[in-house]
Design a protein around this motif. Structure first.
Motif, PDB file in Angstrom:
ATOM      1  N   ASP A  64     -12.925  14.298  37.817  1.00 22.99           N
ATOM      2  CA  ASP A  64     -12.314  15.350  37.221  1.00 22.99           C
ATOM      3  C   ASP A  64     -11.724  14.697  35.516  1.00 22.99           C
ATOM      4  N   HIS A  65     -12.273  15.211  34.444  1.00 25.50           N
ATOM      5  CA  HIS A  65     -11.942  14.725  33.103  1.00 25.50           C
ATOM      6  C   HIS A  65     -10.808  15.622  32.593  1.00 25.50           C
ATOM      7  N   SER A  66     -10.237  16.600  33.141  1.00 29.62           N
ATOM      8  CA  SER A  66      -9.338  17.115  32.743  1.00 29.62           C
ATOM      9  C   SER A  66      -7.785  16.572  32.187  1.00 29.62           C
TER      10      SER A  66
ATOM     11  N   GLN B  88     -16.174  11.783  33.084  1.00 31.79           N
ATOM     12  CA  GLN B  88     -17.421  12.604  33.320  1.00 31.79           C
ATOM     13  C   GLN B  88     -18.605  11.755  33.653  1.00 31.79           C
TER      14      GLN B  88
ATOM     15  N   ARG C 180     -12.427  10.754  28.547  1.00 37.90           N
ATOM     16  CA  ARG C 180     -13.142  11.981  29.288  1.00 37.90           C
ATOM     17  C   ARG C 180     -14.645  11.636  29.379  1.00 37.90           C
ATOM     18  N   ASP C 181     -15.278  10.913  28.623  1.00 34.07           N
ATOM     19  CA  ASP C 181     -16.633  10.486  28.803  1.00 34.07           C
ATOM     20  C   ASP C 181     -16.904   9.601  29.884  1.00 34.07           C
TER      21      ASP C 181
ATOM     22  N   ALA D 288     -18.344  11.198  37.611  1.00 32.45           N
ATOM     23  CA  ALA D 288     -18.306  12.427  38.200  1.00 32.45           C
ATOM     24  C   ALA D 288     -16.953  12.676  38.896  1.00 32.45           C
TER      25      ALA D 288
END
Length: 233
Positions: free
Chosen positions: A85-87, A80, A76-77, A83
């Protein structure tokens, strides 16, 4: 010195953790399709993920995160930070973990030394890894039959360099600390842990790194096959 038992660290001692980690991540981003994103850069992704994951791993005992949380938050980090998509961080973490748990890249001469020592000495592993992965990787490599005991931190509740994890190995093997030799690649966890436990230590200096004058392992080897020579068998 005649030893009844030889204790081994696992990652980057018997198994090449660094190689398995790298290949598993490359397979993960390829299979997921992340690598085909227009803005994706493997080198940038891997460098950032390595830093983020290292931080989460080192903080896991304080934060009480599971390995699944460590990986999910690391993905996730990282995404992010790039830039992206961390979904799908959880999906990526699951795919990576499943891939890694099937990975078994041997350290050079690992199978030879285990084959040589098996039947001559009791053999055990003391690992700071995760039981699910360590047991699966040993099975994938056909190595688990060599060992009389597997002492893995998340299963016993102690982490090197805590002497208690070494005491647990001695208890399971029914030997005295003077009858054991521990072989590992880490001066921070393996050497200090062995010193804390009063067990002779063999430093597997796989990279040929310089050793500080105040660090005095009983033995230093650059090849696992040298372990047989220093045991005299």
């Amino acid at each position: 010195m005649s030893y009844k038992a030889i204790l081994f660290d696992l990652d980057n001692t018997l198994l090449n953790y660094s190689m398995s980690e790298l290949k598993s991540m490359q397979n993960t981003v390829e299979k997921h399709g992340l690598i085909h994103k227009a803005t994706f850069s493997w080198n940038t992704f891997w460098a950032l993920f390595s830093d983020v994951n290292f931080r989460y791993w080192n903080e896991r005992l304080v934060s009480n995160y599971t390995i699944y949380q460590v990986l999910e938050y690391s993905f996730r980090d990282t995404l992010q930070g790039l830039a992206l998509d961390h979904s799908e961080a959880r999906l990526l973490s699951t795919l990576y973990w499943e891939t890694f748990c099937r990975a078994c890249d041997f350290e050079e001469h690992a199978m030879e030394i285990l084959t040589h020592l098996h039947g001559r000495h009791k053999l055990a592993i003391i690992s700071n890894g995760i039981g699910e992965a360590q047991r699966s990787r040993l099975a994938a490599g056909g190595m688990n039959h060599f060992f009389d005991a597997l002492i893995i931190s998340d299963e016993v509740g102690y982490w090197k360099p805590d002497k208690k994890i070494f005491d647990e190995a001695l208890r399971q093997l029914s030997i005295d600390r003077s009858e054991a030799l521990f072989v590992g690649d880490s001066l921070r966890d393996d050497y200090v842990g062995a010193v804390n436990a009063g067990i002779d230590f063999c430093y597997y200096n796989r990279a040929g790194l310089p050793i500080d004058a105040d660090v005095r392992p009983k033995y230093v080897v650059h090849s696992l096959m040298n372990v047989a020579s220093l045991l005299g068998n």
